[in-house]
Write a protein that holds these residues in place. Sequence first.
Motif, PDB file in Angstrom:
ATOM      1  N   ASP A 119      15.448  19.603  -6.779  1.00 38.82           N
ATOM      2  CA  ASP A 119      15.447  18.226  -6.263  1.00 38.82           C
ATOM      3  C   ASP A 119      16.852  17.640  -6.359  1.00 38.82           C
ATOM      4  OD1 ASP A 119      12.452  17.644  -5.781  1.00 38.82           O
ATOM      5  OD2 ASP A 119      12.505  18.511  -7.788  1.00 38.82           O
ATOM      6  N   ASN A 138      14.692  17.195 -13.506  1.00 41.64           N
ATOM      7  CA  ASN A 138      14.144  16.462 -12.371  1.00 41.64           C
ATOM      8  C   ASN A 138      12.740  15.923 -12.581  1.00 41.64           C
ATOM      9  OD1 ASN A 138      13.200  19.112 -12.464  1.00 41.64           O
ATOM     10  ND2 ASN A 138      12.806  19.185 -10.267  1.00 41.64           N
ATOM     11  N   TYR A 139      12.094  16.240 -13.702  1.00 39.26           N
ATOM     12  CA  TYR A 139      10.665  15.952 -13.842  1.00 39.26           C
ATOM     13  C   TYR A 139      10.397  15.284 -15.179  1.00 39.26           C
ATOM     14  CZ  TYR A 139       5.606  17.024 -13.793  1.00 39.26           C
ATOM     15  OH  TYR A 139       4.236  16.950 -13.815  1.00 39.26           O
ATOM     16  N   ASP A 140       9.715  14.129 -15.127  1.00 33.80           N
ATOM     17  CA  ASP A 140       9.396  13.412 -16.366  1.00 33.80           C
ATOM     18  C   ASP A 140       7.952  13.616 -16.816  1.00 33.80           C
ATOM     19  OD1 ASP A 140       7.875  11.919 -14.623  1.00 33.80           O
ATOM     20  OD2 ASP A 140       8.908  10.004 -15.006  1.00 33.80           O
ATOM     21  N   LYS A 171       5.412  13.295 -14.721  1.00 33.85           N
ATOM     22  CA  LYS A 171       4.583  12.693 -13.673  1.00 33.85           C
ATOM     23  C   LYS A 171       5.255  12.739 -12.304  1.00 33.85           C
ATOM     24  CE  LYS A 171       2.060   9.479 -16.683  1.00 33.85           C
ATOM     25  NZ  LYS A 171       1.718   8.038 -16.936  1.00 33.85           N
ATOM     26  N   ASN A 172       6.542  12.460 -12.258  1.00 35.76           N
ATOM     27  CA  ASN A 172       7.253  12.339 -10.988  1.00 35.76           C
ATOM     28  C   ASN A 172       8.514  13.187 -10.979  1.00 35.76           C
ATOM     29  OD1 ASN A 172       5.532  10.198  -9.805  1.00 35.76           O
ATOM     30  ND2 ASN A 172       6.319   8.995 -11.519  1.00 35.76           N
ATOM     31  N   LYS A 173       8.942  13.555  -9.745  1.00 36.10           N
ATOM     32  CA  LYS A 173      10.197  14.276  -9.556  1.00 36.10           C
ATOM     33  C   LYS A 173      11.269  13.287  -9.096  1.00 36.10           C
ATOM     34  CE  LYS A 173       8.346  18.367 -10.290  1.00 36.10           C
ATOM     35  NZ  LYS A 173       8.144  19.361  -9.237  1.00 36.10           N
ATOM     36  N   TYR A 174      12.511  13.488  -9.564  1.00 36.30           N
ATOM     37  CA  TYR A 174      13.600  12.577  -9.244  1.00 36.30           C
ATOM     38  C   TYR A 174      14.801  13.365  -8.717  1.00 36.30           C
ATOM     39  CZ  TYR A 174      10.848   9.257 -11.932  1.00 36.30           C
ATOM     40  OH  TYR A 174       9.830   8.453 -12.399  1.00 36.30           O
TER      41      TYR A 174
END
Length: 458
Positions: free
Chosen positions: A369, A386-388, A390-393
């Motif tokens: 990402d 890139n990943y917390d 729950k979501n990718k950033y």
Amino acid sequence: MSKRYAVILAAGQGTRMKSKLYKVLHPVCGKAMVQHVVDHVKSINIQEMVTVIGHGADLVKAQLGDVSHYALQEEQLGTAHAVMQAQSLLENKDGITIVVCGDTPLIKAETMELLFTHHEEMAAKATILTAKIDDPTGYGRIVRNEKGLVEKIVEHKDATEAEREINEINTGTYCFDNAALFQALKRVSNDNVQGEYYLPDVVEILKSQGEVVTAFQTSDFEETLGVNDRVALAEAERIMRSRINENHMRNGVTILDPMNTYIESDVVIGQDTIILPGTVLKGSTVIGTDCQIGPNTEIDTCQVGNETVIRQSAAYNSTIGSQVNIGPFAHIRPDSSISDEVKIGNFVEIKKAVFGKGSKASHLSYIGDAEVGNNVNIGCGSITVNYDGKNKYLTKIEDEVFIGCNSNLVAPVTVGKGAYVAAGSTITKDVPSNALSIARSQQVNKENYVNKLNLKNK
């Protein structure tokens, strides 16, 4: 030239395959068997195609789409019964109809074209595609008269000793005068042990009416192979793989070990590309000229430019530019776009990332990402976080950035043009252009700590 129609027989379940997947949907070199047949039929100026479906009807329709009309054979009562299901679509049309089984993926378009031509030249009502085989045991024999026309088809169990010596066999593919076909189908009986309606009986009916029935012999028995079990499926795969590899080699591709190179039917490869052993090329992959692919490399549905080297790596659903060097042991995951002159080295994983021209990730990195600019150097062990959970950033690395070894870029974050990130840093905030960013705790040395620890543990 007469109008041309086609009936594809694809209704059987294929119990001998012992599979949840319906027989005609089993792939050969990456494409369903029935799709091979339909693609070849499409290429020979067919006005209308009808696929007879039964088991797995919805799945077959989903595979083939709108290139064909469909007729449903709800109960499988033989090949003549299957063709009869196309009556409402074809019966009143003038022209020639080819009947071909959906489990014969190796039959060539050129052979079908020759079959049509022979049928027309002979002014026949029926033409049988035949082949010669060293051991015809179990096949129906073609008995010809002194003029070379078909006298009859004799099944092996019904053949005399003399007829069993005949090695020209019925392949199960036919051309018929369309009107004559559907008239004769109405007279086919199921008065046999199986209680089924068989298409070869149409030939006997036409012969009894004094019509011309002829045969066209293909020189290659292998292309008539019907796939009924996994053994035949493997044989069809071997034959088609050899055919595909030979075609690439004749078009200017070097394949060092064709027996250990696996290229699916829709792959395109440019001239002077070298394919090394253990390479698997799948889907709609397109590879440019002067590349080197392999050894032991898998590429699925990728666009690869010219003069690119990919060694012992895997790439999926991505675009890879020219003069790129990938591997060994790199992994290009879907939705990645790698520009020209990029280096992706050993144990580097790229996922859903844009990688700019001339940039490098030479070893042991994960770039997911991300948008990586031009002429970026990403040091060993660096990753985009890139990943917390729950979501990718998204991580943005602009042109001419230097990322030191073992750096963590915690997304969402941007590293500005020309910036440096010191080795071992964990970057959680944006880095301005041309800045040096150091994000690591200060080193502390505790003198004689180990000695004290050893004394404590005694």
